[in-house]
Design an enzyme around this catalytic site. Structure first.
Site, mmCIF file in Angstrom:
data_model
loop_
_atom_site.group_PDB
_atom_site.id
_atom_site.type_symbol
_atom_site.label_atom_id
_atom_site.label_comp_id
_atom_site.label_asym_id
_atom_site.label_seq_id
_atom_site.Cartn_x
_atom_site.Cartn_y
_atom_site.Cartn_z
ATOM 1 N N TYR A 1 48.600 43.079 32.937
ATOM 2 C CA TYR A 1 49.445 42.031 33.526
ATOM 3 C C TYR A 1 50.919 42.387 33.386
ATOM 4 C CZ TYR A 1 50.393 37.152 34.897
ATOM 5 O OH TYR A 1 50.781 36.004 35.552
ATOM 6 N N TYR B 1 52.550 40.107 43.459
ATOM 7 C CA TYR B 1 52.416 39.257 42.280
ATOM 8 C C TYR B 1 51.496 38.098 42.607
ATOM 9 C CZ TYR B 1 53.684 36.179 38.368
ATOM 10 O OH TYR B 1 53.651 35.360 37.270
#
Lengths: 169, 377
Positions: B280, B331
């Site tokens: 992440y 994203y």
């Protein structure tokens, strides 16, 4: 509606600066309580002793009366022993810079004209850590470990914020 | 009827990634979901479970209505922020194993650039209330501020440098340059570009920060047994876990320090068994910290690993974010990393690592992680 934080001084009517006139600017969160150059906290009644101490020129931090552990930000239970009874212990106001960040791109009108500005994490000598700003150190002169002491910055009749300066002694 | 003991990803789907989708978030989610169901070869009416991020704006009822779902038996959202993708996989897998649902779709649709922007605090600010009363008046307004604060202290303690963070961004960009779906497919990035880019919240420079993206993605989970009869080769969920809090956590620790041992034990594997990793990357420094705290390398060794090419898809010790990640692909808050983790296990990535047996996906620097693997019967 205006985005100019300097014109939003009526704290009975929180500014809602959602109508940006800059199409490239990020959307501004609504319902922020902004006065002058400050985004104001909205104190919870459970934490009133913290805020009233600041108004009186004292930094007081929650301390468990069962095991003497300090905790900040305030919590309903002691993080060490789960006791709920607590007092608000007077701090020396001395500490050091534990970490810091420098905001270059403002995301909120309260800070739009202040960039670059630093936000510091202060380690108090009693142990707890506190988010604040330094009033007398330029962002590019801040260092981890810098000794500091608290100063009290009244923003409204109700709100005084704890800020820090380079330690004198 | 016995409940299944193994769960697989049967289908994946996504929309195009853009800065202005011109579509609602509901439309984006539905596009991604129907693509994923088509990939799997499952009729939309057969979906009986729907899960998403608590910050998603499309309720499961609206999704179910549009899909014509016959009987929605299992639904739920997981709270926090963007960091719950793997936790959703864990929860959906548990529901399937418990017999609560057979076909669970995990979805995310977001106008992260043209709509509510995370970087503004529009989604995450507490408006000076609750704990925000003690942080926001001083300019701690977005997740980025808290993470930058942690990163600064961790740099101080471990000696990791901005240049090493920059090599995360440069490596991921090289991966994106192979991926036609990626936002930065046709734009290279050099370490000089990174080192001369402006600060956003120091120590984070522009190229340390994730994109803001409009787009959607979806995963279809079902029993491994059922997945074997479907259109794609199944990708098994070998392990999936989440983490939120530990009382003894030190300031610079990431959640990966706590989740890692639990995940490796669940899988019966250790970090050296992972062939490829998606991590992440809301901010590039946290890829370095995750590599260290999951135990891929020792603390302080993540920066040198990245600097020496250790996370590159072609020959790195552990290729990381092979689609370009949040920094250079899109994203979608861990969704695009889950999709890429599945692709690596299928063998269909644009930066494919050879012979992947274990495809690791972190969706929050330790708040959740999954190990995907091909179906070895």
């Amino acid at each position: 509606m205006t985005n100019d934080p300097t014109t939003s001084g009526d704290r009975s009517a929180p500014n809602n600066p959602s109508g940006s006139d800059d199409p490239g600017a990020p959307t501004i969160p609504s319902e922020m309580n902004i006065l002058g150059d400050r985004l104001l906290p909205v104190p919870h009644p459970e934490h009133e002793p913290y805020w009233s101490a600041l108004r009186a020129g004292e930094l007081r931090i929650q301390r468990c009366t069962a095991c003497d552990s300090l905790r900040h930000a305030p919590q309903p239970m002691c993080l060490k022993c789960r006791a709920t009874d607590h007092e608000w212990a007077l701090m020396s106001g001395r500490g050091e810079v534990y970490s810091y960040v420098v905001t270059h791109q403002p995301t909120n009108p309260a800070f739009r004209d202040k960039t670059p500005f630093a936000t510091v994490l202060i380690q108090l000598e009693e142990g707890p850590r506190l988010v604040s700003n330094l009033i007398d150190v330029a962002p590019d002169h801040i260092e981890i470990g810098l000794p500091v002491e608290v100063v009290f910055h009244p923003v409204t009749d109700d709100i005084t914020l704890p800020l820090f300066r380079r330690a004198v002694s | 009827m016995p409940t299944p003991d193994r769960v697989a990803v049967a289908g994946i789907g996504e929309t195009d990634y853009s800065r202005d989708s011109g579509r609602s978030e509901l439309t984006l989610s539905l596009q991604a979901i129907t693509a994923a169901l088509d990939d799997a070869g499952i009729d939309p009416t057969e979906v009986d479970g729907l899960m998403t991020w608590a910050v998603d704006t499309s309720p499961e009822a609206a999704i179910a209505e549009n899909l014509g779902v016959r009987d929605l038996k299992w639904f739920g959202q997981i709270n926090q922020a963007g960091n719950v993708g793997a936790a959703l996989v864990a929860s959906a897998s548990a529901a399937i194993r418990a017999g609560l649902a057979e076909v669970v779709v995990i979805y995310r649709g977001v106008n992260g650039r043209s709509g509510r922007r995370y970087g503004s605090g529009a989604v995450t600010s507490r408006r000076g209330q609750g704990p925000g009363a003690f942080t926001e008046p001083f300019g701690m307004l977005t997740p980025q501020h808290g993470l930058a604060m942690t990163a600064q202290r961790r740099m101080h303690e471990t000696g990791t440098t901005s240049r090493q963070f920059g090599m995360v961004a440069v490596t991921e960009r090289a991966h994106a340059n192979r991926n036609p779906r990626a936002t930065f497919y046709d734009r290279p990035l050099t370490i000089e570009d990174h080192q001369t880019s402006r600060f956003i919240v120091e120590p984070f420079r522009l190229y340390d920060c994730c994109l803001e993206t409009d787009g959607g993605g979806a995963l279809v989970l079902t029993s491994l047994e059922r997945a074997r009869s479907l259109r794609q080769p199944p990708v098994e969920v070998k392990a999936a876990a989440q983490f939120a809090y530990a009382a003894d956590r030190e300031y610079i620790d990431t959640a990966a320090k706590y989740l890692g041992p639990r995940l490796w034990a669940q899988a019966g594997m250790d970090p050296s068994d992972m062939d490829v990793a998606q991590i992440y990357d809301h901010f590039a420094p946290f890829v370095v910290f995750a590599l260290e705290d999951y135990g891929f390398v020792d603390r302080g060794e993540g920066g040198p690993l990245v600097e020496s090419g250790g996370i590159a898809w072609d020959g790195g010790l552990l290729p990381v974010n092979t689609s370009g990640g949040h920094l250079s692909e899109a994203y979608l808050q861990g969704m695009n990393q889950l999709l890429e983790g599945v692709r690596q296990a299928r063998g269909t990535s644009t930066a494919q690592v050879p012979d992947v047996g274990a495809s690791f996906v972190d969706t929050g620097i330790g708040t959740g992680a999954v190990i995907f693997g091909p179906d070895h019967r």
